[in-house]
Write a protein that holds these residues in place. Structure first.
Motif, mmCIF file in Angstrom:
data_model
loop_
_atom_site.group_PDB
_atom_site.id
_atom_site.type_symbol
_atom_site.label_atom_id
_atom_site.label_comp_id
_atom_site.label_asym_id
_atom_site.label_seq_id
_atom_site.Cartn_x
_atom_site.Cartn_y
_atom_site.Cartn_z
ATOM 1 N N ASP A 37 -0.337 -2.531 2.143
ATOM 2 C CA ASP A 37 -1.207 -1.722 1.052
ATOM 3 C C ASP A 37 -0.504 -0.406 0.741
ATOM 4 O O ASP A 37 0.654 -0.194 1.056
ATOM 5 C CB ASP A 37 -2.533 -1.342 1.861
ATOM 6 C CG ASP A 37 -2.291 -0.349 3.058
ATOM 7 O OD1 ASP A 37 -1.520 0.786 2.947
ATOM 8 O OD2 ASP A 37 -2.722 -0.279 4.231
ATOM 9 N N GLY A 38 -1.092 0.301 -0.098
ATOM 10 C CA GLY A 38 -0.359 1.530 -0.773
ATOM 11 C C GLY A 38 0.085 2.292 -0.029
ATOM 12 O O GLY A 38 1.197 3.045 -0.037
ATOM 13 N N GLN A 39 -0.774 2.903 1.007
ATOM 14 C CA GLN A 39 -0.226 3.651 2.111
ATOM 15 C C GLN A 39 1.126 3.203 2.848
ATOM 16 O O GLN A 39 2.149 4.101 2.946
ATOM 17 C CB GLN A 39 -1.296 4.220 2.899
ATOM 18 C CG GLN A 39 -0.864 5.424 4.102
ATOM 19 C CD GLN A 39 -0.648 6.679 3.096
ATOM 20 O OE1 GLN A 39 -1.528 7.108 2.295
ATOM 21 N NE2 GLN A 39 0.817 7.055 3.260
ATOM 22 N N ASP A 40 1.057 2.257 3.176
ATOM 23 C CA ASP A 40 2.097 1.698 3.964
ATOM 24 C C ASP A 40 3.397 1.506 2.911
ATOM 25 O O ASP A 40 4.485 1.678 3.389
ATOM 26 C CB ASP A 40 1.844 0.121 4.258
ATOM 27 C CG ASP A 40 3.029 -0.699 5.170
ATOM 28 O OD1 ASP A 40 3.730 0.007 5.664
ATOM 29 O OD2 ASP A 40 2.627 -2.123 5.059
ATOM 30 N N ASN A 58 -6.237 -4.834 -6.002
ATOM 31 C CA ASN A 58 -7.176 -4.521 -4.739
ATOM 32 C C ASN A 58 -6.646 -4.896 -3.278
ATOM 33 O O ASN A 58 -6.442 -5.842 -2.957
ATOM 34 C CB ASN A 58 -8.081 -5.767 -5.179
ATOM 35 C CG ASN A 58 -9.038 -5.515 -6.353
ATOM 36 O OD1 ASN A 58 -9.760 -4.535 -6.803
ATOM 37 N ND2 ASN A 58 -9.109 -6.574 -7.058
ATOM 38 N N MET A 59 -6.561 -3.677 -2.561
ATOM 39 C CA MET A 59 -6.184 -3.637 -1.411
ATOM 40 C C MET A 59 -6.986 -2.532 -0.627
ATOM 41 O O MET A 59 -7.328 -1.798 -1.068
ATOM 42 C CB MET A 59 -4.739 -3.385 -1.195
ATOM 43 C CG MET A 59 -3.688 -4.133 -1.939
ATOM 44 S SD MET A 59 -1.951 -3.691 -1.894
ATOM 45 C CE MET A 59 -2.013 -2.236 -2.971
ATOM 46 N N GLN A 66 -4.189 3.462 -6.931
ATOM 47 C CA GLN A 66 -4.042 4.928 -6.335
ATOM 48 C C GLN A 66 -2.501 4.901 -5.892
ATOM 49 O O GLN A 66 -2.057 6.040 -6.002
ATOM 50 C CB GLN A 66 -4.901 4.924 -4.951
ATOM 51 C CG GLN A 66 -6.479 5.078 -4.929
ATOM 52 C CD GLN A 66 -7.148 4.773 -3.829
ATOM 53 O OE1 GLN A 66 -6.835 3.818 -3.139
ATOM 54 N NE2 GLN A 66 -8.204 5.724 -3.390
ATOM 55 N N LEU A 67 -1.933 3.876 -5.564
ATOM 56 C CA LEU A 67 -0.443 3.894 -5.262
ATOM 57 C C LEU A 67 0.295 4.086 -6.629
ATOM 58 O O LEU A 67 1.054 4.918 -6.497
ATOM 59 C CB LEU A 67 -0.193 2.364 -4.750
ATOM 60 C CG LEU A 67 1.533 2.347 -4.827
ATOM 61 C CD1 LEU A 67 1.987 3.120 -3.699
ATOM 62 C CD2 LEU A 67 1.682 0.795 -4.313
ATOM 63 N N LEU A 68 -0.278 3.739 -7.531
ATOM 64 C CA LEU A 68 0.411 3.935 -8.821
ATOM 65 C C LEU A 68 0.469 5.570 -9.333
ATOM 66 O O LEU A 68 1.506 5.952 -9.583
ATOM 67 C CB LEU A 68 -0.152 3.133 -9.983
ATOM 68 C CG LEU A 68 0.447 3.004 -11.370
ATOM 69 C CD1 LEU A 68 1.998 2.634 -11.272
ATOM 70 C CD2 LEU A 68 -0.466 2.064 -12.169
ATOM 71 N N ALA A 97 -4.667 0.663 -14.913
ATOM 72 C CA ALA A 97 -3.274 0.529 -14.322
ATOM 73 C C ALA A 97 -2.132 0.911 -15.425
ATOM 74 O O ALA A 97 -1.367 1.616 -15.013
ATOM 75 C CB ALA A 97 -3.046 -0.844 -13.866
ATOM 76 N N VAL A 98 -2.438 0.137 -16.715
ATOM 77 C CA VAL A 98 -1.424 0.518 -17.799
ATOM 78 C C VAL A 98 -1.458 1.893 -18.262
ATOM 79 O O VAL A 98 -0.452 2.666 -18.454
ATOM 80 C CB VAL A 98 -1.809 -0.554 -19.146
ATOM 81 C CG1 VAL A 98 -1.050 -0.191 -20.406
ATOM 82 C CG2 VAL A 98 -1.633 -1.978 -18.686
#
Length: 123
Positions: A37-40, A58-59, A66-68, A97-98
Motif C-alpha cells: 500500500d502507499g504507506q508501505d 485502490n488500496m 494519497q501516495l502520489l 491522478a493525472v
C-alpha cells in the motif's frame, strides 16, 4: 542502463504479474521493490532511490492518490515518474491522478505491450 522500480499494489499476485510483464516488455530492470500500500511504499522509499513507480489506485491504509500526493510533496521523490495501474472505471479518479502528477495510467487487465508503450515516453 538498469532501472530501479517500485511496484505498489495490495495484491501480491498483481505485483508478481507486473514484474513479469516488465521483463516481457524488455525493460532493463535493476532492483524491483514491492509494497502492499502507499504507506508501505513511503516507508520502503526512505533512503532508497527508484527511477519509476507503478501504483494501484485502490488500496487499504493509503491509496494510490494519497501516495502520489505524498510523493509530489517530497523533495527527493517528486521527480520520480508514477504510472497508475488500476481497475478504476471512474474517469474522474484517473483524471485526479493525472492532475496530481501521474506520468500516465494503464487499466487492468493490461498486456506487456500496453506497459511497454506507456514506459516508452518515460524511460
Amino acid at each position: 542502463m538498469a532501472l530501479d522500480i517500485m511496484i505498489v499494489d495490495d495484491s501480491a499476485a498483481i505485483r508478481k504479474i507486473l514484474h513479469r510483464v516488465l521483463l516481457q516488455a524488455d525493460v532493463p530492470l535493476g532492483t524491483v521493490m514491492e509494497a502492499g500500500d502507499g504507506q508501505d511504499a513511503l516507508n520502503k522509499l526512505q533512503g532508497a532511490s527508484v527511477g519509476l513507480i507503478l501504483s494501484d489506485i485502490n488500496m487499504p491504509n493509503m491509496d494510490g492518490l494519497q501516495l502520489l500526493s505524498a510523493l509530489k510533496a517530497n523533495e527527493q521523490l517528486k521527480s520520480v515518474p508514477v504510472i497508475m495501474v488500476t481497475t478504476e472505471g471512474s474517469s474522474s479518479r484517473v483524471m485526479e491522478a493525472v492532475n496530481l502528477g501521474a506520468a500516465g495510467y494503464v487499466r487492468k487487465p493490461f498486456t506487456a505491450e500496453q506497459i511497454k508503450e506507456k514506459l516508452a515516453g518515460i524511460i
